[in-house]
Design a protein around this motif. Structure first.
Motif, short mmCIF file in Angstrom:
data_model
loop_
_atom_site.label_atom_id
_atom_site.label_comp_id
_atom_site.label_asym_id
_atom_site.label_seq_id
_atom_site.Cartn_x
_atom_site.Cartn_y
_atom_site.Cartn_z
N ASP A 5 0.83 -1.21 0.00
CA ASP A 5 0.00 0.00 0.00
C ASP A 5 0.86 1.26 0.00
OD1 ASP A 5 -2.50 1.51 0.32
OD2 ASP A 5 -1.71 1.96 2.32
N ILE A 39 -2.41 3.12 -6.13
CA ILE A 39 -1.26 3.26 -5.21
C ILE A 39 -0.12 4.00 -5.91
CG2 ILE A 39 0.52 1.94 -3.98
CD1 ILE A 39 -1.75 -0.23 -3.57
N ASP A 96 -8.83 3.23 -0.29
CA ASP A 96 -8.50 2.11 0.59
C ASP A 96 -9.53 0.99 0.48
OD1 ASP A 96 -6.26 3.49 1.39
OD2 ASP A 96 -7.10 4.11 3.32
N ILE A 99 -8.62 -0.79 -2.77
CA ILE A 99 -7.38 -1.57 -2.61
C ILE A 99 -7.65 -2.84 -1.80
CG2 ILE A 99 -5.08 -1.57 -1.54
CD1 ILE A 99 -5.08 1.54 -2.26
N LEU A 110 -1.72 -7.97 1.63
CA LEU A 110 -1.47 -6.53 1.57
C LEU A 110 -0.57 -6.11 2.72
CD1 LEU A 110 -2.14 -3.72 0.32
CD2 LEU A 110 -4.07 -3.62 1.92
N PHE A 112 0.60 -3.08 4.74
CA PHE A 112 0.06 -1.74 4.97
C PHE A 112 0.41 -1.24 6.36
CE2 PHE A 112 -3.12 -4.65 6.62
CZ PHE A 112 -3.55 -4.03 7.80
N PHE A 117 -7.27 -0.27 6.94
CA PHE A 117 -7.32 -1.64 6.44
C PHE A 117 -7.64 -2.66 7.53
CE2 PHE A 117 -4.61 0.44 3.22
CZ PHE A 117 -5.39 0.16 2.10
#
Length: 129
Positions: A5, A39, A96, A99, A110, A112, A117
């Motif tokens: 991310d 991103i 977000d 994603i 992911l 992050f 998230f």
């Protein structure tokens, strides 16, 4: 493959050392790293100096870039957002939601550092690192 991310990329490029940037530093060149087009935009738009911008662009040449949104994922993203809202959780940024939904849909972990998230990990099955 791990999708990274913008929260981690931005810290990485600004020299912030934390668990996520250390992980990114260790996997670059060793493991397959990906980002999304959203991103990529978020990261590159933040550079003040052309030299830094060009260096980052060059690094991203070795990163898989996914197109993250189409009609199906747009609807799925809206459904995920609504699902979290029913639980009393408001995600601050639409990007977000997109994603996280992309990663859930594609079964890609992911990396992050953005707290938005966390509900996707806790309630919707996002594999967060």
């Amino acid at each position: 493959m791990i999708l990274v991310d913008s929260s981690v990329w931005i810290d990485y490029f600004t020299g912030i050392s934390n668990a996520q940037t250390n992980t990114l530093d260790h996997i670059l060149g060793v493991q397959s790293v990906a980002a999304g087009d959203l991103i990529l935009t978020e990261v590159l738009q933040g550079f003040k100096y052309d030299k830094d911008y060009e260096s980052a662009k060059m690094l991203f040449e070795n990163v898989t870039i996914f197109e993250m949104l189409n009609r199906e994922l747009a609807i799925e993203s809206a459904e995920n957002y609504r699902s979290l809202r029913r639980r009393g959780i408001t995600v601050r940024k639409t990007a977000d939601v997109i994603i996280a939904t992309f990663c859930i849909n594609q079964r890609i972990p992911l990396l992050f550092s953005d707290r938005d998230f966390n509900p996707f990990v806790e309630h919707l099955g996002l594999n967060g690192i």
